[in-house]
Design an enzyme around this catalytic site. Structure first.
Site, short mmCIF file in Angstrom:
data_model
loop_
_atom_site.label_atom_id
_atom_site.label_comp_id
_atom_site.label_asym_id
_atom_site.label_seq_id
_atom_site.Cartn_x
_atom_site.Cartn_y
_atom_site.Cartn_z
N ILE A 1 0.84 -1.21 0.00
CA ILE A 1 0.00 0.00 0.00
C ILE A 1 0.87 1.25 0.00
O ILE A 1 1.86 1.32 0.72
CB ILE A 1 -0.91 0.02 1.25
CG1 ILE A 1 -1.78 -1.24 1.30
CG2 ILE A 1 -1.77 1.28 1.29
CD1 ILE A 1 -2.38 -1.51 2.67
N CYS A 2 0.48 2.23 -0.79
CA CYS A 2 1.11 3.54 -0.78
C CYS A 2 0.16 4.51 -0.09
O CYS A 2 -0.84 4.93 -0.67
CB CYS A 2 1.42 4.00 -2.21
SG CYS A 2 2.18 5.65 -2.31
#
Length: 226
Positions: free
Chosen positions: A87-88
């Protein structure tokens, strides 16, 4: 010990909270540092109706360092790796604060599904599709939500939260050209007529019995959108 007390309190508070829809439980009752989180896809998005499972690993110095989270459920989203679930999200890195909790982190992930940021992607391929072919992105994201997150194939909003327009499902009594009803409904739920879907399935050469490959799904959607 303080870390464990903090985690136990957070989990207890989350279990008592019936309104947020956020859930987290230890994968092993003897290990409070490895959790599984769950939440529903936000309404008005391609992820609506799906349940998304998150792997949560807490550092020894939690909450002073952020939890490490990744999507266990495959999701088509520019800020989530379609391969690894990485996840960013700033909340899980530079913008983490000890006042935040596991629940607020999960809420941030749910909000991320509602508000993708393709300009700061984790998955460049997904971001490029979202920017250059938004309708195809919406259709692929919905297809993955149905396939991997258990969302309903018969009721969908594949237009995203900004459009906020419900998809109209074709009447079940219409002819399906010899194709299985579930196959035709998969695309009819995206807003295409049964006739258009049947013609596209024929052009692509989809078998009249059996499921579709992911490549066939993409080709059918591209043809419907052309």
């Amino acid at each position: 010990m303080a870390t464990h007390r903090r985690i136990m309190k957070e989990l207890d508070d989350m279990a008592k909270d019936t309104s947020s829809g956020m859930h987290a439980t230890p994968l092993d009752p003897g290990n409070m540092m490895h959790l599984q989180g769950r939440f529903k896809g936000p309404p008005g998005t391609p992820y609506e109706g799906g349940e998304f499972v998150i792997d949560i690993r807490l550092p020894d110095n939690y909450p002073f360092m952020p939890p490490k989270m990744k999507f266990e459920t495959k999701v088509w989203h520019p800020n989530v790796s379609s391969q690894t679930g990485a996840i960013c999200l700033d909340t899980l890195s530079a913008k983490w604060s000890p006042v935040l909790t596991i629940k607020t982190a999960l809420l941030s992930l749910q909000s991320l599904l509602d508000a993708p940021e393709p300009s700061d992607p984790q998955d460049a391929e997904v971001a490029q599709m979202m920017l250059s072919a938004p309708q195809l992105f919406q259709a692929r994201a919905r297809e993955w939500a149905v396939r991997y997150a258990g969302a309903s194939a018969s009721v969908a909003n594949a237009q995203g939260s900004s459009a906020n327009r419900p998809i109209v499902v074709a009447e079940a009594k219409k002819e399906y050209g010899g194709y299985e009803e579930t196959v035709v409904e998969k695309f009819a739920s995206m807003g295409f007529s049964v006739g258009m879907v049947v013609r596209a399935l024929g052009v692509v050469g989809v078998r009249k019995r059996g499921g579709l490959t992911e490549e066939e799904v993409v080709r059918v959607v591209e043809l419907l959108l052309s």
